[in-house]
Design a protein around this motif. Structure first.
Motif, PDB file in Angstrom:
ATOM      1  N   THR A 122      96.514  63.510 126.537  1.00 32.22           N
ATOM      2  CA  THR A 122      96.215  64.675 125.475  1.00 32.22           C
ATOM      3  C   THR A 122      97.544  65.544 125.563  1.00 32.22           C
ATOM      4  O   THR A 122      98.395  65.128 126.251  1.00 32.22           O
ATOM      5  CB  THR A 122      95.122  65.964 126.353  1.00 32.22           C
ATOM      6  N   THR A 123      97.650  66.368 124.355  1.00 33.41           N
ATOM      7  CA  THR A 123      98.692  67.180 124.121  1.00 33.41           C
ATOM      8  C   THR A 123      98.272  68.768 124.169  1.00 33.41           C
ATOM      9  O   THR A 123      98.895  69.621 124.145  1.00 33.41           O
ATOM     10  CB  THR A 123      99.486  67.023 122.893  1.00 33.41           C
TER      11      THR A 123
ATOM     12  N   ALA B 216     106.766  75.125 126.391  1.00 34.39           N
ATOM     13  CA  ALA B 216     107.673  75.055 125.524  1.00 34.39           C
ATOM     14  C   ALA B 216     108.617  73.593 125.446  1.00 34.39           C
ATOM     15  O   ALA B 216     109.037  73.182 124.627  1.00 34.39           O
ATOM     16  CB  ALA B 216     108.691  76.402 125.459  1.00 34.39           C
ATOM     17  N   THR B 217     108.935  73.588 126.607  1.00 31.78           N
ATOM     18  CA  THR B 217     109.854  72.160 127.248  1.00 31.78           C
ATOM     19  C   THR B 217     108.983  71.172 126.976  1.00 31.78           C
ATOM     20  O   THR B 217     109.123  70.067 126.145  1.00 31.78           O
ATOM     21  CB  THR B 217     110.056  72.241 128.531  1.00 31.78           C
ATOM     22  N   PHE B 218     107.493  70.839 127.271  1.00 34.40           N
ATOM     23  CA  PHE B 218     106.600  69.929 127.069  1.00 34.40           C
ATOM     24  C   PHE B 218     106.496  69.798 125.487  1.00 34.40           C
ATOM     25  O   PHE B 218     106.567  68.487 124.873  1.00 34.40           O
ATOM     26  CB  PHE B 218     105.143  70.433 127.591  1.00 34.40           C
ATOM     27  N   ASP B 219     106.297  70.805 124.694  1.00 37.65           N
ATOM     28  CA  ASP B 219     106.354  70.610 123.227  1.00 37.65           C
ATOM     29  C   ASP B 219     107.572  70.102 122.502  1.00 37.65           C
ATOM     30  O   ASP B 219     107.606  69.201 121.369  1.00 37.65           O
ATOM     31  CB  ASP B 219     105.975  71.772 122.653  1.00 37.65           C
ATOM     32  N   ALA B 220     108.725  70.659 122.951  1.00 36.60           N
ATOM     33  CA  ALA B 220     109.960  70.338 122.507  1.00 36.60           C
ATOM     34  C   ALA B 220     110.357  68.720 122.688  1.00 36.60           C
ATOM     35  O   ALA B 220     111.037  68.368 121.733  1.00 36.60           O
ATOM     36  CB  ALA B 220     111.220  71.178 123.242  1.00 36.60           C
TER      37      ALA B 220
ATOM     38  N   LEU C 175     106.077  65.430 124.208  1.00 36.02           N
ATOM     39  CA  LEU C 175     105.399  64.647 125.580  1.00 36.02           C
ATOM     40  C   LEU C 175     103.803  64.583 125.407  1.00 36.02           C
ATOM     41  O   LEU C 175     103.120  65.467 124.548  1.00 36.02           O
ATOM     42  CB  LEU C 175     105.605  65.352 126.856  1.00 36.02           C
ATOM     43  N   HIS C 176     103.483  63.682 125.882  1.00 40.73           N
ATOM     44  CA  HIS C 176     101.846  63.636 126.327  1.00 40.73           C
ATOM     45  C   HIS C 176     101.431  63.568 127.740  1.00 40.73           C
ATOM     46  O   HIS C 176     102.319  63.237 128.484  1.00 40.73           O
ATOM     47  CB  HIS C 176     101.243  62.375 125.333  1.00 40.73           C
ATOM     48  N   PHE C 177     100.214  64.107 127.942  1.00 36.27           N
ATOM     49  CA  PHE C 177      99.960  64.321 129.142  1.00 36.27           C
ATOM     50  C   PHE C 177      98.978  63.310 129.785  1.00 36.27           C
ATOM     51  O   PHE C 177      97.815  63.287 129.003  1.00 36.27           O
ATOM     52  CB  PHE C 177      99.319  65.844 129.627  1.00 36.27           C
TER      53      PHE C 177
ATOM     54  N   GLU D  44     104.478  61.802 129.331  1.00 34.22           N
ATOM     55  CA  GLU D  44     104.960  60.601 128.769  1.00 34.22           C
ATOM     56  C   GLU D  44     105.527  60.909 127.352  1.00 34.22           C
ATOM     57  O   GLU D  44     104.720  61.560 126.708  1.00 34.22           O
ATOM     58  CB  GLU D  44     103.756  59.328 128.634  1.00 34.22           C
ATOM     59  N   HIS D  45     106.564  60.077 126.765  1.00 32.73           N
ATOM     60  CA  HIS D  45     106.917  60.393 125.313  1.00 32.73           C
ATOM     61  C   HIS D  45     106.287  59.206 124.774  1.00 32.73           C
ATOM     62  O   HIS D  45     106.303  58.029 124.920  1.00 32.73           O
ATOM     63  CB  HIS D  45     108.428  60.190 125.402  1.00 32.73           C
ATOM     64  N   PRO D  46     105.693  59.446 123.652  1.00 33.06           N
ATOM     65  CA  PRO D  46     104.615  58.682 122.889  1.00 33.06           C
ATOM     66  C   PRO D  46     105.567  57.440 122.356  1.00 33.06           C
ATOM     67  O   PRO D  46     105.080  56.299 122.052  1.00 33.06           O
ATOM     68  CB  PRO D  46     103.889  59.250 121.994  1.00 33.06           C
TER      69      PRO D  46
END
Length: 95
Positions: free
Chosen positions: A7-8, A61-65, A68-70, A88-90
């Protein structure tokens, strides 16, 4: 029952972490240009790396920038809560 999910969605991620008592964190010294470096969750009762707790807004903010995916697991095969998670980066190919 032990399937992993991806998920994101901030609400899903935050709820998953808070149900386990985990707080958003980073690895001190991994910052770059004033931004968070390594993103982690600090789980109560686990040793290992010394983590610095950060706020959810800064963590997301870092996750979105980084887009990333969780990847996470709700339960282990025995039905107990699982702490398994990975950011993870998709666009990165896995072997």
């Amino acid at each position: 029952m032990n399937d992993t999910r991806i998920t994101t969605n901030h609400d899903v991620i935050r709820r998953w972490a808070e149900q386990r008592g985990a707080r958003p964190a980073t690895l001190p010294g991994s910052e770059y240009n004033g931004r968070l470096g390594v993103l982690r969750f600090d789980f109560p009762g686990y040793g290992g790396a010394v983590l610095r707790t950060v706020g959810w807004d800064e963590w997301f903010a870092t996750f979105d920038a980084r887009q990333l995916h969780f990847r996470y697991q709700d339960r282990r095969p025995d039905g107990s809560p699982s702490n398994f998670n990975r950011l993870e980066h998709p666009n990165i190919t896995r072997w």
